[in-house]
Design an enzyme around this catalytic site. Sequence first.
Site, PDB file in Angstrom:
ATOM      1  N   HIS A  17       0.816  -1.220   0.000  1.00  0.00           N
ATOM      2  CA  HIS A  17       0.000   0.000   0.000  1.00  0.00           C
ATOM      3  C   HIS A  17       0.849   1.270   0.000  1.00  0.00           C
ATOM      4  CE1 HIS A  17      -3.725   1.906  -0.111  1.00  0.00           C
ATOM      5  NE2 HIS A  17      -4.325   1.432   0.965  1.00  0.00           N
ATOM      6  N   ASP A  27      -2.357   1.624  -4.525  1.00  0.00           N
ATOM      7  CA  ASP A  27      -3.598   1.933  -3.834  1.00  0.00           C
ATOM      8  C   ASP A  27      -4.668   0.893  -4.178  1.00  0.00           C
ATOM      9  OD1 ASP A  27      -2.592   4.197  -2.569  1.00  0.00           O
ATOM     10  OD2 ASP A  27      -2.972   5.448  -4.335  1.00  0.00           O
TER      11      ASP A  27
END
Length: 460
Positions: free
Chosen positions: A432, A436
């Site tokens: 992350h 995304d």
Amino acid sequence: MGESVAEATITNWLKEVGDTIEMDEAVLEIATDKVDSEVPSEVSGILIEKLFGKDDLVQVGQTIAIIETEAGNAVEANSVKLSENNSVTSSAVDNVTSSAVEMQAVSELEKSVEVAKEIVSTPQNFSDSDKFFSPLVKNIAKEEGVSFAELDSISGTGKEGRVTKEDLLKFVESRKSKVDTNQSEMTKQNQPMQTVTSSAVETPKAETRNSQHETQNPQPKSVNGGDEIIEMDRMRKLISGYMVASVQTSAHVQSFIEVDVTNIVKWRNKVKDAFEQREGEKLTFTPIFMEAVAKALKDFPGLNISVDGDFIIKRKNINLGMAAALPNGNLIVPVIKNADQLNLVGMAKAVNDLGNRAKAGKLKPDDTQGGTYTVTNVGTFGSVFGTPIINQPQVGILALGAIRKVPAVIETPEGDFIGIRQKMFLSHSYDHRVVDGALGGSFVKRVADYLESFDVNREY
């Protein structure tokens, strides 16, 4: 050794000093981070000197042993090296034309070996530390003569307390400015390995591994006397370290999607016998899934990247790692190079070849290098889905769940009805920090789309 492999650990000597060695006969066994290999000799002769012992770490290009060969009346001294193609190379003493010169060459060889033994210091092995050290930090430490204990004691200012280049250089500068006798002696004892230039000896003998780690981590005792205490093997220790480091490095997040693979199951059942008869290879589900992943990576190159500090590296090639369980319970990840350029037959051959050689312990070091994305088949063991840990420095890994017959709603122009379908879950773990949810979710959805739109009339 394979491309990008810089060092290996000697795990076992198959020959002792005085033993006769035939050409292409294995002399010793070595291990890299993931692969164990035998090192064969390119010459026949007698082993007269071993410059490294069991468990010593050896750099590519270092001399590890001396073999004496006979060619007619000429005696040639050969230095055994760990070379880039994982073989033993020889470097003959030139111009050996008479008995006197021959004896002198052997005498000089013996002197060179003795000199090498006298001037060498213990090489530092930083792999025993619980801390993570970057290759740059380890190289600087070796060049500056920073010992294992000294490097391990430095308080890092980097992320997760890591020792940075600046931390190490400050420590070295501070150490040089001190005149304390005891510290001066310690620095002298931990001096980096020196190289002896000789016609037959290029790298001196290494000392035994640092025992400090063993004293800091004593073997636990059984409280009730009935517990069995087993030390992790080398590979399990490495896997353990990699998994912990990956979780500490990446912000793991997962996306899950259920896929209808009924068409794939029907197609495979229809063609698998003819495929094996024509190609000489078994057709499993894995190459079909790998083909879909390679296509999706071409559509979403943002998943075919790696992270190096604050920089993102976009990989040119799509090299798919496939996690494979070994008979001893450990795990290894061989890599299918340029997977997007393979058709289904080529993919099946690559999957079967790497899988079979992994189980037989026949993988080469380069077979596990260069992966840009990894796929693991947790469904092999009956798992419906999982949350796999990213294989650093990659940014994503896809887990394939078990294929199950389940009741499902089927939409048709005449209306909806319940039917039995073959379904599975795809579990996508991604980093992350750089990926995304939109990208991570879109990627795994694209893989699902490729699988669900599989053409049942396609040729393999």
